[in-house]
Write an enzyme that holds these catalytic residues in place. Structure first.
Site, PDB file in Angstrom:
ATOM      1  N   LYS A 171      18.092 -17.746  -6.843  1.00  0.00           N
ATOM      2  CA  LYS A 171      19.284 -17.012  -7.268  1.00  0.00           C
ATOM      3  C   LYS A 171      19.778 -17.629  -8.574  1.00  0.00           C
ATOM      4  CE  LYS A 171      23.790 -15.511  -5.430  1.00  0.00           C
ATOM      5  NZ  LYS A 171      24.647 -15.473  -4.223  1.00  0.00           N
ATOM      6  N   SER A 243      26.092 -11.262  -2.674  1.00  0.00           N
ATOM      7  CA  SER A 243      25.689 -11.337  -4.072  1.00  0.00           C
ATOM      8  C   SER A 243      24.261 -11.820  -4.278  1.00  0.00           C
ATOM      9  CB  SER A 243      26.640 -12.281  -4.823  1.00  0.00           C
ATOM     10  OG  SER A 243      26.518 -13.607  -4.335  1.00  0.00           O
ATOM     11  N   SER A 267      27.374 -13.418   1.262  1.00  0.00           N
ATOM     12  CA  SER A 267      26.389 -13.157   0.209  1.00  0.00           C
ATOM     13  C   SER A 267      24.953 -13.478   0.582  1.00  0.00           C
ATOM     14  CB  SER A 267      26.771 -13.921  -1.061  1.00  0.00           C
ATOM     15  OG  SER A 267      27.900 -13.337  -1.658  1.00  0.00           O
TER      16      SER A 267
END
Length: 548
Positions: A171, A243, A267
């Site tokens: 990420k 996210s 997330s």
């Protein structure tokens, strides 16, 4: 740098306006008095703003998830399943969608070279990213260097562990030395860190191969980042959720062996559920966050997204390290036994959770599957508290972490400007009084006590990720959670507005149930997820259009 501002003269009428924001009422005399004295607080605030605190500096007070008397694992144990007996598939797509447990065995036995596996995943990322929009920065050169090293070591018989030679995606809030780490936001698109984040370093030490920096919604909110919206491989009409959008989408589409995401308020488990993969949110403090973008110091957690439940444990083992550079890091043994019998484990549930909006037949089937395995189901409940009020803590900490954006006006450069997007949330958080923040923190303590009561005599809780307070509560209490595919549900596509010419379409899409575990009992949590996965027999879910 924070913008320097001058103090402004405050009149009694200004105090009256502030009363409306704070939901309090003062007398006219009290307003006059405050107007004379508030300048002292303004001066303190302006002096503090002149100090560049940056994003990484933690507050002096640190969250501790364990109430007095919380039982913790007493010894370190890690026993994985027996090596796979599956032969290496002939088709690249079948290799790409294999679990990490299978990939690990094939690489270690040198049935497939790490270089070949890396080239396979790099090619799939290039082929499919036009649909996914999951890649922020490919890291092909670094990946091939690492893969060649992995193969050399294996030829010498020097295997580093189950992640040796396995390609993964990060990420894009994890720092990577000399490689852009954008936090998904235009104002930070030029960031080039001088060192690796702790988890990047740990995975490097484990022999894993970094193939790409993957998308996140800007500053870890949603799935819209500074160049695109990341799409769900199962339904390109909707986003991948956030996210950790790119991490979930890339794993689901067979473009990486595994990925690392982060969670502050959903997330990891949310995009895992949207994309039909496993998402493990470890106990707060188990995985070090040094070198990761800070959103909320007392809630942020890092964890893996994988195609199989045991895969999550294999990654967690590599990341489970105490890091003195992270004030939230804790040194608690990881106890995981992939071959342990789950019969007798107690699964807590509230019938209302399984009937609420967001629940599906798959959640009820998951509970029945665990009962078939010999687990005992027990009804539990949480006291009726305003759990959403705990989000005050998140908004205040996030606004502090990105104060420079708000004060400089660069928040206007973020890709979303909705009422519930970060720019407005950061501005609104500046109107939260210190008293309200302290009271929200005291409510957090009550939530911790409530969770301790609900988990008393229970090994895990089972519920969907929506329609109940557990997502908010457990993120604030630090409890671990794992999202596991348990079936399909009829869901309307999440089409972003405005979308001229498009209407929401309903279709069968993956559904994940969530198991919520006891503090630092991550190993048992994963073991129960493995048993559930095997009992349901769904295998790896493969979205159409990403290989036969």
């Amino acid at each position: 740098m924070p913008t320097r501002s001058k103090t402004r003269t405050v009149a009694a009428a200004d105090i009256a306006g502030a009363e409306k924001v704070m939901s309090v009422r003062y007398s006219e005399a009290e307003r006059e008095q405050l107007a004379r004295t508030v300048a002292r607080q303004q001066a303190r605030d302006m002096a503090r703003r002149a100090v560049d605190l940056g994003n990484a500096l933690n507050p002096a007070t640190q969250f501790e998830p364990c109430l007095p008397g919380t039982p913790l694992p007493g010894k370190e144990r890690f026993r994985r399943s027996r090596p796979t007996a599956r032969a290496l598939p002939a088709r690249d797509a079948d290799i790409a969608f294999a679990t990490l447990a299978d990939l690990s065995t094939w690489v270690r036995r040198r049935q497939i070279a790490s270089v070949r596996l890396t080239e396979l995943y790099l090619a799939r990322l290039e082929e499919h990213d036009a649909r996914l929009r999951a890649v922020v920065t490919p890291t092909g050169e670094r990946a091939l260097r690492q893969a060649r090293r992995a193969d050399r070591e294996l030829r010498r018989g020097a295997a580093r562990g189950p992640l040796h030679g396995i390609p993964w995606g990060a990420k894009d809030l994890l720092d990577t030395k000399g490689i852009a780490t954008t936090w998904g936001a235009g104002p930070y698109a030029g960031r080039a860190p001088s060192s690796d984040a702790a988890v990047v370093r740990l995975l490097d030490e484990a022999g894993a191969v970094l193939v790409a920096k993957l998308s996140l919604g800007a500053l870890a909110y949603g799935d819209v980042w500074h160049r695109a919206r990341t799409r769900n491989p199962w339904n390109p009409d909707e986003g991948a959720s956030g996210s950790s959008a790119g991490s979930a989408a890339a794993v689901a589409a067979g473009c990486v062996g595994f990925a690392i995401g982060s969670e502050t308020l959903g997330s990891i488990v949310s995009p895992a559920g949207r994309c039909g993969v496993v998402g493990l949110r470890p106990t707060f403090g188990r995985v070090p966050r040094t070198g990761a973008m800070a959103l909320c110091w007392s809630l942020d957690k890092l964890g893996p997204l994988t195609r199989g439940a045991e895969d999550a444990a294999l990654v967690l083992q590599a990341l489970d390290r105490f890091d003195p550079a992270d004030p939230g890091s804790r040194d608690v043994p990881l106890d995981f036994d992939a071959r342990a019998d789950v019969a007798g484990a107690v699964v807590g549930y509230d019938p209302a959770w399984l009937r609420a909006p967001g629940a599906a037949r798959a959640d009820r089937d998951a509970l029945k599957a665990l009962e078939r395995l010999g687990c005992r189901a027990r009804r539990v409940s949480l006291p009726d508290l305003p759990y959403d009020s705990l989000e005050t803590i998140l908004f205040a900490e996030a606004a502090a972490a990105f104060e420079d954006l708000t004060l400089s006006g660069r928040d206007r450069d973020l890709p979303e400007q909705r009422d519930i997007s970060w720019p407005n949330e950061f501005r609104q958080a500046r109107l939260i009084s210190a008293v309200e923040l302290v009271q929200a923190d005291r409510l957090r303590r009550k939530a911790m006590e409530a969770m301790a009561g609900a988990m008393d005599g229970v090994d895990v809780l089972l519920a969907p990720r929506e329609g109940n307070p557990l997502l908010t509560v457990t993120n604030c209490t630090g409890h671990p959670a794992i999202a596991v595919p348990t079936g399909f549900a009829w869901r309307e596509a999440d089409v972003p507005a405005p979308a001229p010419g498009k209407t929401a379409t309903a279709r069968w899409l993956p559904h994940c149930s969530v198991l919520w575990g006891r503090l630092y009992d991550d190993g048992r949590l994963v073991r129960l997820a493995m048993a559930l996965e095997a009992e349901l027999g769904l295998g790896v879910l493969r979205p159409p259009g990403f290989g036969p």
